[in-house]
Design an enzyme around this catalytic site. Structure first.
Site, PDB file in Angstrom:
ATOM      1  N   ARG A 129       2.261   5.450  16.664  1.00 31.68           N
ATOM      2  CA  ARG A 129       1.700   6.395  15.698  1.00 31.68           C
ATOM      3  C   ARG A 129       2.007   7.858  16.009  1.00 31.68           C
ATOM      4  O   ARG A 129       2.399   8.607  15.115  1.00 31.68           O
ATOM      5  CB  ARG A 129       0.184   6.169  15.543  1.00 31.68           C
ATOM      6  CG  ARG A 129      -0.164   4.757  15.061  1.00 31.68           C
ATOM      7  CD  ARG A 129       0.595   4.387  13.804  1.00 31.68           C
ATOM      8  NE  ARG A 129       0.254   3.080  13.276  1.00 31.68           N
ATOM      9  CZ  ARG A 129       1.143   2.129  13.025  1.00 31.68           C
ATOM     10  NH1 ARG A 129       2.421   2.314  13.280  1.00 31.68           N
ATOM     11  NH2 ARG A 129       0.761   0.981  12.506  1.00 31.68           N
ATOM     12  N   ASP A 166       0.809  -1.217   0.000  1.00 28.01           N
ATOM     13  CA  ASP A 166       0.000   0.000   0.000  1.00 28.01           C
ATOM     14  C   ASP A 166       0.842   1.267   0.000  1.00 28.01           C
ATOM     15  O   ASP A 166       0.613   2.170  -0.803  1.00 28.01           O
ATOM     16  CB  ASP A 166      -0.949   0.020   1.200  1.00 28.01           C
ATOM     17  CG  ASP A 166      -2.146  -0.897   0.980  1.00 28.01           C
ATOM     18  OD1 ASP A 166      -2.375  -1.296  -0.195  1.00 28.01           O
ATOM     19  OD2 ASP A 166      -2.839  -1.221   1.956  1.00 28.01           O
ATOM     20  N   ASP A 216      -5.438   3.647  13.145  1.00 27.96           N
ATOM     21  CA  ASP A 216      -4.160   4.306  12.869  1.00 27.96           C
ATOM     22  C   ASP A 216      -4.334   5.621  12.118  1.00 27.96           C
ATOM     23  O   ASP A 216      -3.622   6.586  12.371  1.00 27.96           O
ATOM     24  CB  ASP A 216      -3.240   3.349  12.105  1.00 27.96           C
ATOM     25  CG  ASP A 216      -2.761   2.204  12.992  1.00 27.96           C
ATOM     26  OD1 ASP A 216      -2.560   2.446  14.205  1.00 27.96           O
ATOM     27  OD2 ASP A 216      -2.588   1.085  12.487  1.00 27.96           O
ATOM     28  N   SER A 252      -2.770  -9.442   8.304  1.00 30.52           N
ATOM     29  CA  SER A 252      -2.287  -8.069   8.313  1.00 30.52           C
ATOM     30  C   SER A 252      -1.521  -7.882   9.621  1.00 30.52           C
ATOM     31  O   SER A 252      -2.063  -8.089  10.711  1.00 30.52           O
ATOM     32  CB  SER A 252      -3.482  -7.119   8.236  1.00 30.52           C
ATOM     33  OG  SER A 252      -3.097  -5.849   8.694  1.00 30.52           O
TER      34      SER A 252
END
Ligand code: ARG
Length: 401
Positions: free
Chosen positions: A97, A16, A126, A177
């Site tokens: 994050r 991605d 996120d 994932s």
């Protein structure tokens, strides 16, 4: 006119974020993409990742070694707060994050970028953490999130990349994932989407299955100074080293796995697997040391603070005024939280075996049942009379009524 001229993109090397590079330039008219890969101790080789971004069209490809900052400025304060989202998840991903957001903002300033970007989809936490953290740190900076808008499946994203000459070999297509850093791994999707399916042993990397763990327990001693972990088995260690070594020994004994149905901020329930060996044991030990060194009222009040703190961090409000206020409370409580906690690791369990502290509020003479006892037993009677008085009165009035 494009959406931005020069963009700093948070880059992981995955499909991605790699596709984001040509997408930003060709669909959104961005002139220059600068990628930033953060080393948070995830164990990936970053040089190939750095080169990959350049191949995909990045003008510059930055690598930021941020593991120390991650552990010292993000993980350790949250250990002092005993932060567990929904009482279970020690926030291993959530803590990364706000730091990545900070790195993006710093790079944007340095390179004169007018926007930053990330590869998050619209379904997760996120994106919220990135966007809100960036809004707090640089309110004028634009945030671009191509994957939130492009509506491509994974196959379509790969095909899109191929149009621009990117070969994105889906390595033996894992259905999962995964997010990883030094604090732990989070594993989602594939067969885990059915909450009834037991996770396969293959998903774990940092922790052993019970069948593989040693048949003898291990005892470890974690030293704390003012609520911060400082030593392991008597050796003073720098924070990153301490967490790394602890991950190994704790994971070896199969401790640190979590399987939960989690409430995301965006309203979705999701099935999440974590393995966070060191972090879980550090929180367990820290909380135990607090029980020895904090007064009862501070301990009890702090539980509420911890709950709010965990929710704030989970919900992306790391750089918020309430978070700063909670931090001040937590810091104020940690002055006496120094000492050593002994933890027994055995077959997937971590048990506190002992604790000691020069700052202990524990008093032998008050606690003992031996002849050394200096607690005033007679005083208890008057105390109980006053303590129970409202209940006594209530009961009397109710009887009459
Ligand atoms: N559910 C966890 C959290 O919200 C883990 C998220 C994992 N993120 C990812 N991009 N795979 O913190």
């Amino acid at each position: 006119m494009g959406r931005a001229e020069r963009v700093v993109l948070a880059y992981s090397g995955g499909v991605d974020t790699t596709v984001c590079i040509p997408y930003l330039m060709n669909e959104w008219g961005v002139k220059e993409v600068i990628t930033l890969a953060a080393d948070l101790g995830q164990g990936d080789e970053l040089e190939p990742i750095r080169k990959k971004a350049l191949t995909a069209g990045a003008k510059e490809s930055l690598v930021s070694d941020a593991t120390e900052r991650f552990i010292e400025d993000y993980a350790f304060p949250s250990i002092q707060a005993n932060a567990l989202y929904e009482n279970r998840y020690p926030l291993s991903t959530a803590l990364a994050r706000p730091l990545i957001a900070q790195l993006l903002v710093e790079a944007a300033k340095e390179y004169g970028a007018d926007a930053v970007a990330h590869g998050c989809t619209g379904k997760g936490n996120d994106q919220v953490r990135f966007d809100v953290s960036i809004a707090a740190l640089a309110p004028d900076l634009k945030v671009l999130a191509p994957a939130r808008e492009w509506g491509m499946s994974r196959e379509e994203a790969i095909a899109y990349g191929e149009k621009f000459g990117l070969s994105l070999p889906v390595k033996k297509s894992s259905p999962y994932s995964i997010d990883r850093n030094l604090l732990g791994r989070s594993i989602e999707a594939g067969p885990l989407e059915n909450p009834w399916n037991e996770p396969l042993e293959e998903i774990y990397v940092m922790t052993k299955g019970i069948a593989e763990t040693p048949d003898e327990p291990a005892y470890i001693e974690i030293g704390f100074e003012q609520g911060l972990p400082v030593s392991l088995n008597g050796s003073v260690l720098a924070p990153v080293e301490l967490v790394s070594q602890l991950n190994t020994v704790v994971g070896e004994h199969g401790v640190g796995r979590i399987d939960m149905i989690e409430n995301r901020l965006v309203g979705i329930k999701s099935r999440e697997i974590y393995e966070t060996p060191a972090l879980l044991v550090l929180i367990l030990a820290h909380r135990d040391l607090e029980s020895l060194t904090l007064t009862a009222d501070v301990t009890h009040y702090k539980r509420g603070i911890e709950e709010s703190y965990s929710q704030l961090v989970y919900n992306g409000l790391w750089y918020s005024p309430l978070k700063a206020a909670l931090d001040a409370f937590v810091q104020q409580t940690q002055a006496r939280v120094s000492g050593t906690v002994r933890v027994k690791l055995f077959k997937g369990t971590a048990t506190i075996a002992g604790r000691q502290s020069d700052k202990a509020l524990y008093s032998d003479e008050l606690a003992t049942y031996s002849s050394d006892d200096r607690f005033n037993h007679q005083a208890a009677e008057g105390f109980i009379y006053v303590w129970g008085l409202p209940t006594r009165v209530w009961s009397e009035k109710n009887r009459q009524g």
